[in-house]
Scaffold this active site. Sequence first.
Site, PDB file in Angstrom:
ATOM      1  N   ARG A   1     -43.189  33.056  -4.838  1.00  0.00           N
ATOM      2  CA  ARG A   1     -43.422  31.784  -5.498  1.00  0.00           C
ATOM      3  C   ARG A   1     -44.923  31.571  -5.635  1.00  0.00           C
ATOM      4  O   ARG A   1     -45.676  31.722  -4.669  1.00  0.00           O
ATOM      5  CB  ARG A   1     -42.780  30.637  -4.709  1.00  0.00           C
ATOM      6  CG  ARG A   1     -41.274  30.665  -4.850  1.00  0.00           C
ATOM      7  CD  ARG A   1     -40.558  29.531  -4.176  1.00  0.00           C
ATOM      8  NE  ARG A   1     -39.155  29.553  -4.549  1.00  0.00           N
ATOM      9  CZ  ARG A   1     -38.193  28.977  -3.871  1.00  0.00           C
ATOM     10  NH1 ARG A   1     -38.466  28.309  -2.771  1.00  0.00           N
ATOM     11  NH2 ARG A   1     -36.940  29.042  -4.282  1.00  0.00           N
TER      12      ARG A   1
ATOM     13  N   THR B   1     -36.164  29.276   6.703  1.00  0.00           N
ATOM     14  CA  THR B   1     -36.646  27.898   6.705  1.00  0.00           C
ATOM     15  C   THR B   1     -35.498  26.897   6.782  1.00  0.00           C
ATOM     16  O   THR B   1     -35.697  25.758   7.189  1.00  0.00           O
ATOM     17  CB  THR B   1     -37.484  27.604   5.449  1.00  0.00           C
ATOM     18  OG1 THR B   1     -36.720  27.942   4.280  1.00  0.00           O
ATOM     19  CG2 THR B   1     -38.771  28.405   5.453  1.00  0.00           C
TER      20      THR B   1
ATOM     21  N   ASP C   1     -28.162  18.877  -5.792  1.00  0.00           N
ATOM     22  CA  ASP C   1     -27.877  20.288  -5.602  1.00  0.00           C
ATOM     23  C   ASP C   1     -26.624  20.516  -4.774  1.00  0.00           C
ATOM     24  O   ASP C   1     -25.842  19.594  -4.544  1.00  0.00           O
ATOM     25  CB  ASP C   1     -29.085  20.962  -4.937  1.00  0.00           C
ATOM     26  CG  ASP C   1     -29.282  20.519  -3.495  1.00  0.00           C
ATOM     27  OD1 ASP C   1     -28.965  19.348  -3.203  1.00  0.00           O
ATOM     28  OD2 ASP C   1     -29.733  21.330  -2.667  1.00  0.00           O
TER      29      ASP C   1
ATOM     30  N   LYS D   1     -34.009  15.831   3.810  1.00  0.00           N
ATOM     31  CA  LYS D   1     -34.263  15.346   2.463  1.00  0.00           C
ATOM     32  C   LYS D   1     -32.950  14.831   1.895  1.00  0.00           C
ATOM     33  O   LYS D   1     -31.881  15.214   2.342  1.00  0.00           O
ATOM     34  CB  LYS D   1     -34.872  16.434   1.589  1.00  0.00           C
ATOM     35  CG  LYS D   1     -34.204  17.799   1.614  1.00  0.00           C
ATOM     36  CD  LYS D   1     -35.042  18.803   0.841  1.00  0.00           C
ATOM     37  CE  LYS D   1     -34.484  20.218   0.920  1.00  0.00           C
ATOM     38  NZ  LYS D   1     -34.787  20.875   2.195  1.00  0.00           N
TER      39      LYS D   1
ATOM     40  N   ASP E   1     -25.840  20.941  -1.567  1.00  0.00           N
ATOM     41  CA  ASP E   1     -25.517  20.166  -0.367  1.00  0.00           C
ATOM     42  C   ASP E   1     -26.056  18.748  -0.396  1.00  0.00           C
ATOM     43  O   ASP E   1     -25.987  18.036   0.601  1.00  0.00           O
ATOM     44  CB  ASP E   1     -26.005  20.892   0.889  1.00  0.00           C
ATOM     45  CG  ASP E   1     -27.530  20.981   0.970  1.00  0.00           C
ATOM     46  OD1 ASP E   1     -28.185  20.957  -0.080  1.00  0.00           O
ATOM     47  OD2 ASP E   1     -28.057  21.096   2.089  1.00  0.00           O
TER      48      ASP E   1
ATOM     49  N   THR F   1     -43.851  24.719   4.492  1.00  0.00           N
ATOM     50  CA  THR F   1     -42.592  24.493   3.794  1.00  0.00           C
ATOM     51  C   THR F   1     -41.435  24.519   4.794  1.00  0.00           C
ATOM     52  O   THR F   1     -41.391  25.353   5.689  1.00  0.00           O
ATOM     53  CB  THR F   1     -42.390  25.572   2.724  1.00  0.00           C
ATOM     54  OG1 THR F   1     -43.416  25.436   1.737  1.00  0.00           O
ATOM     55  CG2 THR F   1     -41.035  25.441   2.054  1.00  0.00           C
TER      56      THR F   1
ATOM     57  N   GLU G   1     -41.099  17.623  -0.869  1.00  0.00           N
ATOM     58  CA  GLU G   1     -41.449  18.996  -1.185  1.00  0.00           C
ATOM     59  C   GLU G   1     -41.333  19.220  -2.681  1.00  0.00           C
ATOM     60  O   GLU G   1     -40.507  18.596  -3.350  1.00  0.00           O
ATOM     61  CB  GLU G   1     -40.519  19.970  -0.455  1.00  0.00           C
ATOM     62  CG  GLU G   1     -40.596  19.868   1.054  1.00  0.00           C
ATOM     63  CD  GLU G   1     -39.775  20.940   1.752  1.00  0.00           C
ATOM     64  OE1 GLU G   1     -40.267  21.484   2.736  1.00  0.00           O
ATOM     65  OE2 GLU G   1     -38.648  21.221   1.287  1.00  0.00           O
ATOM     66  N   GLU G   2     -42.150  20.142  -3.182  1.00  0.00           N
ATOM     67  CA  GLU G   2     -42.140  20.411  -4.620  1.00  0.00           C
ATOM     68  C   GLU G   2     -40.808  20.975  -5.089  1.00  0.00           C
ATOM     69  O   GLU G   2     -40.501  20.958  -6.268  1.00  0.00           O
ATOM     70  CB  GLU G   2     -43.268  21.375  -4.986  1.00  0.00           C
ATOM     71  CG  GLU G   2     -43.332  22.655  -4.161  1.00  0.00           C
ATOM     72  CD  GLU G   2     -42.215  23.628  -4.446  1.00  0.00           C
ATOM     73  OE1 GLU G   2     -41.800  23.720  -5.613  1.00  0.00           O
ATOM     74  OE2 GLU G   2     -41.746  24.282  -3.499  1.00  0.00           O
ATOM     75  N   SER G   3     -39.996  21.482  -4.162  1.00  0.00           N
ATOM     76  CA  SER G   3     -38.716  22.086  -4.511  1.00  0.00           C
ATOM     77  C   SER G   3     -37.612  21.044  -4.643  1.00  0.00           C
ATOM     78  O   SER G   3     -36.453  21.321  -4.357  1.00  0.00           O
ATOM     79  CB  SER G   3     -38.333  23.138  -3.467  1.00  0.00           C
ATOM     80  OG  SER G   3     -38.356  22.590  -2.161  1.00  0.00           O
TER      81      SER G   3
ATOM     82  N   ARG H   1     -28.979  32.462   6.079  1.00  0.00           N
ATOM     83  CA  ARG H   1     -28.356  32.575   4.753  1.00  0.00           C
ATOM     84  C   ARG H   1     -28.164  34.031   4.377  1.00  0.00           C
ATOM     85  O   ARG H   1     -29.093  34.839   4.466  1.00  0.00           O
ATOM     86  CB  ARG H   1     -29.201  31.879   3.687  1.00  0.00           C
ATOM     87  CG  ARG H   1     -29.214  30.375   3.825  1.00  0.00           C
ATOM     88  CD  ARG H   1     -29.955  29.709   2.688  1.00  0.00           C
ATOM     89  NE  ARG H   1     -30.072  28.275   2.910  1.00  0.00           N
ATOM     90  CZ  ARG H   1     -30.776  27.455   2.142  1.00  0.00           C
ATOM     91  NH1 ARG H   1     -31.427  27.926   1.100  1.00  0.00           N
ATOM     92  NH2 ARG H   1     -30.827  26.168   2.417  1.00  0.00           N
TER      93      ARG H   1
ATOM     94  N   ASP I   1     -29.206  17.492  -0.878  1.00  0.00           N
ATOM     95  CA  ASP I   1     -30.501  17.087  -0.339  1.00  0.00           C
ATOM     96  C   ASP I   1     -31.647  17.167  -1.352  1.00  0.00           C
ATOM     97  O   ASP I   1     -32.759  16.737  -1.047  1.00  0.00           O
ATOM     98  CB  ASP I   1     -30.841  17.865   0.941  1.00  0.00           C
ATOM     99  CG  ASP I   1     -30.963  19.369   0.736  1.00  0.00           C
ATOM    100  OD1 ASP I   1     -30.801  19.835  -0.405  1.00  0.00           O
ATOM    101  OD2 ASP I   1     -31.216  20.078   1.730  1.00  0.00           O
ATOM    102  N   ARG I   2     -31.386  17.678  -2.529  1.00  0.00           N
ATOM    103  CA  ARG I   2     -32.439  17.765  -3.547  1.00  0.00           C
ATOM    104  C   ARG I   2     -32.115  16.846  -4.713  1.00  0.00           C
ATOM    105  O   ARG I   2     -30.989  16.393  -4.873  1.00  0.00           O
ATOM    106  CB  ARG I   2     -32.597  19.207  -4.041  1.00  0.00           C
ATOM    107  CG  ARG I   2     -33.028  20.167  -2.947  1.00  0.00           C
ATOM    108  CD  ARG I   2     -33.023  21.608  -3.421  1.00  0.00           C
ATOM    109  NE  ARG I   2     -33.234  22.498  -2.302  1.00  0.00           N
ATOM    110  CZ  ARG I   2     -34.289  23.305  -2.153  1.00  0.00           C
ATOM    111  NH1 ARG I   2     -35.223  23.329  -3.078  1.00  0.00           N
ATOM    112  NH2 ARG I   2     -34.399  24.081  -1.093  1.00  0.00           N
TER     113      ARG I   2
ATOM    114  N   LYS J   1     -26.588  26.291   9.534  1.00  0.00           N
ATOM    115  CA  LYS J   1     -27.806  25.695  10.078  1.00  0.00           C
ATOM    116  C   LYS J   1     -27.425  24.771  11.227  1.00  0.00           C
ATOM    117  O   LYS J   1     -26.398  24.104  11.170  1.00  0.00           O
ATOM    118  CB  LYS J   1     -28.521  24.898   8.976  1.00  0.00           C
ATOM    119  CG  LYS J   1     -29.800  24.218   9.417  1.00  0.00           C
ATOM    120  CD  LYS J   1     -30.524  23.568   8.236  1.00  0.00           C
ATOM    121  CE  LYS J   1     -29.789  22.387   7.675  1.00  0.00           C
ATOM    122  NZ  LYS J   1     -30.618  21.603   6.723  1.00  0.00           N
TER     123      LYS J   1
ATOM    124  N   SER K   1     -27.484  25.444   0.286  1.00  0.00           N
ATOM    125  CA  SER K   1     -28.247  24.494  -0.531  1.00  0.00           C
ATOM    126  C   SER K   1     -28.062  24.733  -2.023  1.00  0.00           C
ATOM    127  O   SER K   1     -26.970  24.607  -2.546  1.00  0.00           O
ATOM    128  CB  SER K   1     -29.724  24.541  -0.130  1.00  0.00           C
ATOM    129  OG  SER K   1     -30.457  23.523  -0.761  1.00  0.00           O
ATOM    130  N   HIS K   2     -29.142  25.097  -2.704  1.00  0.00           N
ATOM    131  CA  HIS K   2     -29.146  25.219  -4.152  1.00  0.00           C
ATOM    132  C   HIS K   2     -28.777  26.628  -4.618  1.00  0.00           C
ATOM    133  O   HIS K   2     -28.791  26.909  -5.811  1.00  0.00           O
ATOM    134  CB  HIS K   2     -30.530  24.867  -4.692  1.00  0.00           C
ATOM    135  CG  HIS K   2     -31.633  25.674  -4.076  1.00  0.00           C
ATOM    136  ND1 HIS K   2     -31.899  25.640  -2.729  1.00  0.00           N
ATOM    137  CD2 HIS K   2     -32.522  26.536  -4.611  1.00  0.00           C
ATOM    138  CE1 HIS K   2     -32.915  26.438  -2.460  1.00  0.00           C
ATOM    139  NE2 HIS K   2     -33.308  27.000  -3.583  1.00  0.00           N
TER     140      HIS K   2
END
Length: 542
Positions: A495, A17, A276, A375, A278, A343, A362-364, A21, A280-281, A125, A112-113
């Site tokens: 999840r 997604t 996080d 994001k 990178d 997602t 997003e919920e994440s 990775r 974005d969260r 990416k 990311s995270h």
Amino acid sequence: MIERIATKPYDDQKPGTSGLRKKVPHFKQENYVQNFLQAIFDTVGKGERETLVIGGDGRFFNRDVVAIAIRMAAANGYGRVIVGQGGILSTPAASNLIRKRGAAGGIVLSASHNPGGPKGDFGIKYNIENGGPAPERITSAIYKKTKAIGEYRIYSAPAPEFLTVGERSLGDMTVEVIDPVADYADLMEELFDFGKIRDLIASGFKVRFDAMHAVTGPYATEILENRLGAAEGSVVNGEPKEDFGGGHPDPNAVYAADLIEELMRDDGPDFGAASDGDGDRNLIVGRGIVVTPSDSLAVLAANAHLAPAYKKGIAGVARSMPTSQAVDRVAKKLGIGAYETPTGWKYFGNLLDAGKVTICGEESAGTGSDHVREKDGVWAVLLWLNILAERHESVKAIIESHWSEFGRTFYQRHDFEEIDTDKAEGLMESLRDRLASMAGQRFGSLVVSEADDFSYKDPVDGSVATGQGVRIVFSGGARIVYRLSGTGTAGATLRVYIERYESDPAKHTQDPGEALAELISIADSVGEIKKRTGRSEPDVIT
């Protein structure tokens, strides 16, 4: 001089997604990085002497891959690469640069995270010319190239140093090393009322931002401390480190426990936030309250008009399917469109480009708007601060007021990590096999009204995505969603998303675990989680 190096394909370079990775040692295999980068360059259409943005979150192996990407860009016909100083660029800052400079795209290096370090995770990416992640038609084509690759092209000379700002060259290509923060910080100052936020902070309002030794440390320091006047030290863990200081750069209740503990004190800061790996969260915490990402998205959508960039209102909202339906209720009241996507931030790109939506989430812990095509954690923090500066209420008061107006959606995500992949896929397949007969079944006090495997048809280009997660919806709107994550690098992560709506304000203070207890039990029995995986408890609850 351009060299053509013979290579052999790997069979595991299918992007998830958020790109490709794997663990760092996996990326260090012979030509593994080069193969994937060449597959990108062979896939993406570009004009002669185009510009490419390159940067990442600073995790272990980041600088090595930046240097490889620069040399390969020179060998593949790019006229200019724009590189963040030291190889650093937050993901939203990279998206902004692609858009601002009219680049053909960008190579974003991040997991990311996910944790970093020599044995941690790494990721590559590709972002397209609108600044957003490559859509599935491009990532599928990249994967196809990786399976047939026979050579890669690379410039023979070493990459120029990229630790100092300035221009240098590699063959016919210009390498422009930039301050990674300045353009992004300037954009934020255009979007928000920095004067009012400065006044709020000057009045004694205390801010604490935990950068988790990840990429947002320099961004938060420049914006919050230098431009908005927060006290020195308001940004903690602000130095980006290759291993994130030994921590896990995921802004949730588990990994940001110190920040949350501080905000729960009666004399703690007024506002807390974290981002996080990178950038974005985001995690939003008020004194005495942790704001769930789904609630944060809904509150930002309902109050966006208080910030200068959105004062004329928002065109619509979009959320990933597992994200709670709280923002849908805001959209209904505002009379704007609400879109439910799979997602992955890439699914928001067409909606944003077409002007159908302004704010997505997003919920994440990912939230963003049409200012970039990613994001954006720092953006969410600043929109919250702008709202606080306008409303002159606490975070807790704003959340409780929101619940009173729109009702509360109790929500949890249960992560079962590093499950045997075959067992996880077997669990999902079993659920899919039972979907057709599930409607009308009673589980405890709840009756299933519908059950499906979510599919999505893009309203802009008509593309279709299937198999995006099993949804079980009960009479009254309660939901359980099951899906396998596409962001892990070891085994499979199951999840399970659980939500229930409550309109009665008298019940809004109930503990989420208690409010969702029956659904949690049903989720285990219907999904056969313990039976199939041996797990009786999730590894993480957010």
